[in-house]
Design an enzyme around this catalytic site. Sequence first.
Site, mmCIF file in Angstrom:
data_model
loop_
_atom_site.group_PDB
_atom_site.id
_atom_site.type_symbol
_atom_site.label_atom_id
_atom_site.label_comp_id
_atom_site.label_asym_id
_atom_site.label_seq_id
_atom_site.Cartn_x
_atom_site.Cartn_y
_atom_site.Cartn_z
ATOM 1 N N ASP A 1 -39.647 45.072 19.115
ATOM 2 C CA ASP A 1 -40.565 46.122 19.600
ATOM 3 C C ASP A 1 -39.927 47.208 20.466
ATOM 4 O O ASP A 1 -40.525 47.623 21.477
ATOM 5 C CB ASP A 1 -41.733 45.480 20.367
ATOM 6 C CG ASP A 1 -42.610 44.597 19.475
ATOM 7 O OD1 ASP A 1 -42.292 44.439 18.289
ATOM 8 O OD2 ASP A 1 -43.608 44.057 19.998
ATOM 9 N N LYS B 1 -46.162 43.543 12.894
ATOM 10 C CA LYS B 1 -47.082 42.494 13.346
ATOM 11 C C LYS B 1 -48.211 43.111 14.153
ATOM 12 O O LYS B 1 -48.056 44.186 14.727
ATOM 13 C CB LYS B 1 -46.319 41.461 14.174
ATOM 14 C CG LYS B 1 -45.651 42.106 15.358
ATOM 15 C CD LYS B 1 -44.755 41.149 16.093
ATOM 16 C CE LYS B 1 -44.137 41.812 17.279
ATOM 17 N NZ LYS B 1 -45.088 42.433 18.205
ATOM 18 N N CYS C 1 -43.837 39.671 23.716
ATOM 19 C CA CYS C 1 -43.361 39.529 22.333
ATOM 20 C C CYS C 1 -42.019 38.813 22.226
ATOM 21 O O CYS C 1 -41.799 38.055 21.279
ATOM 22 C CB CYS C 1 -43.353 40.880 21.651
ATOM 23 S SG CYS C 1 -45.050 41.465 21.418
HETATM 24 C C1 VGL Z 1 -46.298 43.648 23.478
HETATM 25 C C2 VGL Z 1 -48.208 43.702 24.724
HETATM 26 C C3 VGL Z 1 -48.932 44.147 23.644
HETATM 27 C C4 VGL Z 1 -44.831 43.368 23.433
HETATM 28 C C5 VGL Z 1 -47.000 44.075 22.382
HETATM 29 O O1 VGL Z 1 -44.127 43.944 22.577
HETATM 30 O O2 VGL Z 1 -44.359 42.563 24.257
HETATM 31 N N1 VGL Z 1 -46.910 43.444 24.643
HETATM 32 N N2 VGL Z 1 -48.319 44.322 22.474
#
Ligand code: VGL
Length: 209
Positions: A15, A112, A157
């Site tokens: 991410d 995802k 994540c």
């Molecule tokens: C994430 C919160 C919401 C992450 C993704 O990548 O850690 N955190 N969506």
Amino acid sequence: MVIKPTAKDILIVTDVQHDFLPGGALAVPDGDAVIAPIMALAEAFDHVILTQDWHPREHISFASRHGKNPFETIGLDSGEQVLWPDHCIQGTHGARIADSLDIPKAQLIIRKGHHPAIDSYSAFMEADRRTPTGLAGYLSERGLKRVFCAGLATDFCVAWTALDACEAGFETSVIEDACRAIDTGGSLARAWADMAAAGVRRVMSSAIV
Ligand code: VGL
Ligand code: ZN
């Protein structure tokens, strides 16, 4: 200890998207500090994949959908859910992998969080704990055995991905200095404790050559 990645090892870069970087919708403090170490690490691995948080506009994890403020929590069927600012909406600039993350050798991007009613922190399993993404099969079919995790955010994540990798039978490490955390409501300390209890290794990128 020095770790030399082999052909059975994979780096999972989680991410690293504009919305999680400074100025983004869900900016992780100091998030852009992961980019340089991750690009250096990617050189050392034969196999690299990326993950991309990829939500529909009305995603269940968005505080705006529940008339609540970001970082409040609610109870869902899947358990307690932290509510987030709207982030990583499919097709938007914020959802793009950071322009400054240049890893041409990356072999797969796993998206995802695309189910409107289920969140997905882990690259392996949606938050309902029943819906797999297919990543465990992908790694197994390719004969990959050891997973190294980096990216954003350490306590969501990255941690969930590492815990699921461990549970799926992969020897799993988190590369601490190649991650940054959100840290809401004690989430970072809890994530490290959960990972230690599960047998996830905690390493520094300086140990990997
Ligand atoms: C994430 C919160 C919401 C992450 C993704 O990548 O850690 N955190 N969506
Ligand atoms: Zn998300």
